[in-house]
Write a protein that holds these residues in place. Structure first.
Motif, short mmCIF file in Angstrom:
data_model
loop_
_atom_site.label_atom_id
_atom_site.label_comp_id
_atom_site.label_asym_id
_atom_site.label_seq_id
_atom_site.Cartn_x
_atom_site.Cartn_y
_atom_site.Cartn_z
N HIS A 46 0.81 -1.22 0.00
CA HIS A 46 0.00 0.00 0.00
C HIS A 46 0.84 1.27 0.00
N LEU A 47 2.15 1.14 0.02
CA LEU A 47 3.02 2.32 0.01
C LEU A 47 3.01 2.97 -1.37
N VAL A 48 2.92 4.29 -1.40
CA VAL A 48 2.91 5.04 -2.65
C VAL A 48 4.34 5.38 -3.08
N ASP A 49 5.19 5.69 -2.11
CA ASP A 49 6.58 6.06 -2.40
C ASP A 49 7.32 4.84 -2.94
N LEU A 50 7.77 4.92 -4.18
CA LEU A 50 8.40 3.78 -4.86
C LEU A 50 9.67 3.34 -4.14
N GLU A 51 10.47 4.28 -3.65
CA GLU A 51 11.70 3.93 -2.93
C GLU A 51 11.39 3.11 -1.69
N ASP A 52 10.36 3.54 -0.93
CA ASP A 52 9.95 2.78 0.27
C ASP A 52 9.42 1.41 -0.11
N ARG A 53 8.62 1.35 -1.17
CA ARG A 53 8.04 0.08 -1.60
C ARG A 53 9.12 -0.91 -2.01
N LEU A 54 10.08 -0.45 -2.81
CA LEU A 54 11.15 -1.33 -3.27
C LEU A 54 12.04 -1.81 -2.13
N SER A 55 12.17 -1.00 -1.09
CA SER A 55 13.00 -1.40 0.05
C SER A 55 12.25 -2.33 1.02
N GLY A 56 10.94 -2.53 0.78
CA GLY A 56 10.15 -3.39 1.65
C GLY A 56 9.73 -2.73 2.94
N ALA A 57 9.72 -1.41 2.97
CA ALA A 57 9.37 -0.67 4.19
C ALA A 57 7.92 -0.94 4.60
N VAL A 58 7.66 -0.77 5.88
CA VAL A 58 6.32 -0.85 6.46
C VAL A 58 6.19 0.35 7.38
N ILE A 59 5.01 0.98 7.40
CA ILE A 59 4.77 2.09 8.32
C ILE A 59 3.86 1.57 9.42
N ARG A 60 4.29 1.74 10.68
CA ARG A 60 3.54 1.15 11.79
C ARG A 60 3.63 2.06 13.01
#
Length: 160
Positions: A80-94
């Motif tokens: 559900h991440l919009v930021d491509l850099e965050d998405r590609l790094s596998g980030a999660v916001i919690r």
């Protein structure tokens, strides 16, 4: 989140500004966009799906440009991440508890939406500092307290 989209426009209202002392007796009138606002009393969990266009209309029957604030937990999975850099790094916001502010601006170019996003973050920093927050630092569209990130924001085009 600050989002804009094509097509829809905000309701408008007339604003009348009285003239300065010694100026013409005519009142200056112009039309300005309205921003409907809501502070929800109920808690909502945020999972990233509110970035979809017309979230406020679907959830609250709130049409046009709007700002909705609410408290609740946050868990945004990678998909559900919009930021491509965050998405590609596998980030999660919690977060166990977070103040969420969903802002929708329609018919606005993305650069203007990004500028409004940054202004909103600056205003948040000022209010937090005035309330006694210490060691606040802004970097771009993010606020930090020491080394801890306080904000998550995105200016995005609608995906409809």
């Amino acid at each position: 989140m600050l989002r804009m989209g094509p097509g829809a426009s905000a309701p408008r209202r007339d604003i009348h500004v009285p003239p300065k002392q010694g100026a013409s007796a005519d009142r200056l009138a112009f039309t300005a966009p309205c921003l409907a606002t809501r502070l929800l009393r109920r808690r909502l969990a945020y999972d990233g799906t509110a970035i979809a266009p017309h979230w406020a209309a679907r959830m609250l029957a709130l049409w046009g440009d709007s700002a909705v604030a609410f408290l609740g937990p946050c868990e945004v999975p990678t998909e559900h991440l919009v930021d491509l850099e965050d998405r590609l790094s596998g980030a999660v916001i919690r977060a166990a508890e977070m103040l969420h502010l969903i802002v929708e601006h329609f018919g606005m170019p993305l650069p203007e939406a990004a500028a409004r996003q940054r202004l909103l973050v600056c205003l948040a920093a000022e209010r937090l500092a005035a309330a006694g927050a210490r060691a606040l630092r802004r970097s771009g569209d993010d606020l930090f307290a020491g080394r801890r990130k306080l904000t998550v924001s995105i200016a995005a085009r609608p995906t409809m």
